[in-house]
Design a protein around this motif. Structure first.
Motif, PDB file in Angstrom:
ATOM      1  N   GLU A  82     -11.819  30.658 -24.685  1.00  0.00           N
ATOM      2  CA  GLU A  82     -12.692  31.817 -24.884  1.00  0.00           C
ATOM      3  C   GLU A  82     -13.804  31.865 -23.837  1.00  0.00           C
ATOM      4  OE1 GLU A  82     -15.757  33.812 -28.081  1.00  0.00           O
ATOM      5  OE2 GLU A  82     -14.498  32.152 -28.746  1.00  0.00           O
ATOM      6  N   VAL A  83     -14.467  30.752 -23.570  1.00  0.00           N
ATOM      7  CA  VAL A  83     -15.593  30.791 -22.637  1.00  0.00           C
ATOM      8  C   VAL A  83     -15.157  30.799 -21.176  1.00  0.00           C
ATOM      9  CG1 VAL A  83     -17.267  29.786 -24.226  1.00  0.00           C
ATOM     10  CG2 VAL A  83     -16.025  28.294 -22.682  1.00  0.00           C
ATOM     11  N   HIS A  84     -13.999  30.223 -20.882  1.00  0.00           N
ATOM     12  CA  HIS A  84     -13.537  30.236 -19.492  1.00  0.00           C
ATOM     13  C   HIS A  84     -12.805  31.545 -19.184  1.00  0.00           C
ATOM     14  CE1 HIS A  84     -14.762  26.272 -18.060  1.00  0.00           C
ATOM     15  NE2 HIS A  84     -14.727  25.974 -19.343  1.00  0.00           N
ATOM     16  N   GLY A  85     -12.024  32.036 -20.127  1.00  0.00           N
ATOM     17  CA  GLY A  85     -11.432  33.360 -20.023  1.00  0.00           C
ATOM     18  C   GLY A  85     -10.659  33.658 -18.757  1.00  0.00           C
ATOM     19  N   THR A  86      -9.981  32.651 -18.206  1.00  0.00           N
ATOM     20  CA  THR A  86      -9.193  32.875 -16.990  1.00  0.00           C
ATOM     21  C   THR A  86      -7.790  32.310 -17.178  1.00  0.00           C
ATOM     22  OG1 THR A  86      -9.772  30.741 -15.985  1.00  0.00           O
ATOM     23  CG2 THR A  86     -11.251  32.603 -15.519  1.00  0.00           C
ATOM     24  N   ALA A  87      -6.862  32.852 -16.402  1.00  0.00           N
ATOM     25  CA  ALA A  87      -5.504  32.311 -16.416  1.00  0.00           C
ATOM     26  C   ALA A  87      -5.500  30.871 -15.909  1.00  0.00           C
ATOM     27  CB  ALA A  87      -4.578  33.179 -15.557  1.00  0.00           C
ATOM     28  N   ALA A  88      -6.397  30.574 -14.970  1.00  0.00           N
ATOM     29  CA  ALA A  88      -6.477  29.213 -14.418  1.00  0.00           C
ATOM     30  C   ALA A  88      -6.794  28.189 -15.497  1.00  0.00           C
ATOM     31  CB  ALA A  88      -7.527  29.151 -13.309  1.00  0.00           C
ATOM     32  N   PHE A  89      -7.503  28.601 -16.542  1.00  0.00           N
ATOM     33  CA  PHE A  89      -7.771  27.689 -17.651  1.00  0.00           C
ATOM     34  C   PHE A  89      -6.692  27.810 -18.721  1.00  0.00           C
ATOM     35  CE2 PHE A  89      -9.361  26.108 -21.586  1.00  0.00           C
ATOM     36  CZ  PHE A  89     -10.028  24.964 -21.211  1.00  0.00           C
ATOM     37  N   ALA A  90      -6.276  29.032 -19.019  1.00  0.00           N
ATOM     38  CA  ALA A  90      -5.327  29.260 -20.113  1.00  0.00           C
ATOM     39  C   ALA A  90      -3.981  28.576 -19.856  1.00  0.00           C
ATOM     40  CB  ALA A  90      -5.124  30.753 -20.344  1.00  0.00           C
ATOM     41  N   ILE A  91      -3.513  28.579 -18.613  1.00  0.00           N
ATOM     42  CA  ILE A  91      -2.184  28.013 -18.316  1.00  0.00           C
ATOM     43  C   ILE A  91      -2.102  26.527 -18.685  1.00  0.00           C
ATOM     44  CG2 ILE A  91      -0.571  27.441 -16.438  1.00  0.00           C
ATOM     45  CD1 ILE A  91      -1.344  30.243 -15.255  1.00  0.00           C
ATOM     46  N   PRO A  92      -3.007  25.662 -18.192  1.00  0.00           N
ATOM     47  CA  PRO A  92      -2.892  24.254 -18.603  1.00  0.00           C
ATOM     48  C   PRO A  92      -3.124  24.064 -20.104  1.00  0.00           C
ATOM     49  CG  PRO A  92      -4.868  24.574 -17.272  1.00  0.00           C
ATOM     50  CD  PRO A  92      -4.081  25.840 -17.205  1.00  0.00           C
ATOM     51  N   ALA A  93      -3.988  24.899 -20.695  1.00  0.00           N
ATOM     52  CA  ALA A  93      -4.224  24.788 -22.140  1.00  0.00           C
ATOM     53  C   ALA A  93      -2.949  25.104 -22.917  1.00  0.00           C
ATOM     54  CB  ALA A  93      -5.356  25.726 -22.562  1.00  0.00           C
ATOM     55  N   VAL A  94      -2.238  26.153 -22.508  1.00  0.00           N
ATOM     56  CA  VAL A  94      -0.974  26.529 -23.171  1.00  0.00           C
ATOM     57  C   VAL A  94       0.076  25.439 -22.968  1.00  0.00           C
ATOM     58  CG1 VAL A  94       0.955  28.166 -23.069  1.00  0.00           C
ATOM     59  CG2 VAL A  94      -1.399  29.008 -23.157  1.00  0.00           C
TER      60      VAL A  94
END
Length: 191
Positions: A82-94
């Motif tokens: 939520e706070v980073h809100g970028t694909a660069a963060f979402a991809i490793p999280a997923v």
């Protein structure tokens, strides 16, 4: 209720505390979010150590410990997405959360076949967990815009964890492949 199991339950109880503190509109919420997650990471190490050293391993603990670990990491990653809100963060999280779902299902299925040991925790998993914990603690502590260098450190550790996550998943799937491969079973299987 053993001390090891109490520490595992504490880790689960820290989840709502993490969420609450994360959203508090105070400057210190980042510090205390990171502190709560750090405490959870310490209990993760401590409950395993205590269970082994003092022979406190129980079926309840064996079930609850990985659940507590996965819940804490998944919740922290969702908050950070939520706070980073970028694909660069979402991809490793997923990748990290998705791998946990796949491996949990694989372990359950292998246990039903009586071959749970074929997909036991590996040394890579411990390194992956360390990278994951470092990434989450750093990124909880240094929210976007606070420190470009520390955000880079957090992202680097998160990507290292995601790469190790994929690597360990491949190793788990390779170990389970004889059971997963329909060619190894008469009749081919149900699916």
């Amino acid at each position: 209720m053993t001390l090891a199991n109490q520490l595992t339950l504490l880790r689960i109880l820290l989840i709502p505390a993490l969420i609450l503190v994360f959203y508090l509109p105070f400057k210190w919420s980042a510090f205390f979010s990171a502190l709560i997650f750090s405490l959870a990471a310490i209990t993760d190490w401590a409950d395993g150590y205590i269970a082994r050293k003092y022979n406190q391993s129980t079926p309840f603990g064996a079930f609850l410990d990985p659940v507590a670990d996965k819940l804490m990491v998944a919740v922290a990653l969702v908050l950070l997405v939520e706070v980073h809100g970028t694909a660069a963060f979402a991809i490793p999280a997923v990748v990290i959360v998705g791998r946990e779902i796949v491996i949990s299902a694989l372990r359950e299925w292998m246990a039903e076949l009586g071959k749970r040991a074929a997909v036991a925790v590996s040394g890579i998993g411990k390194i992956k967990t360390t990278c994951q914990m470092v990434a989450i603690i750093v990124l909880l502590l240094f929210r976007p815009g606070v420190s470009g260098f520390m955000t880079f450190v957090g992202y680097a550790a998160l990507y290292a964890a995601a790469i190790l996550t994929l690597w360990s998943m491949i190793l788990y799937l390779k170990a389970a492949w004889p059971e997963l491969n329909p060619a190894n079973h008469a009749g081919g299987g149900d699916h």
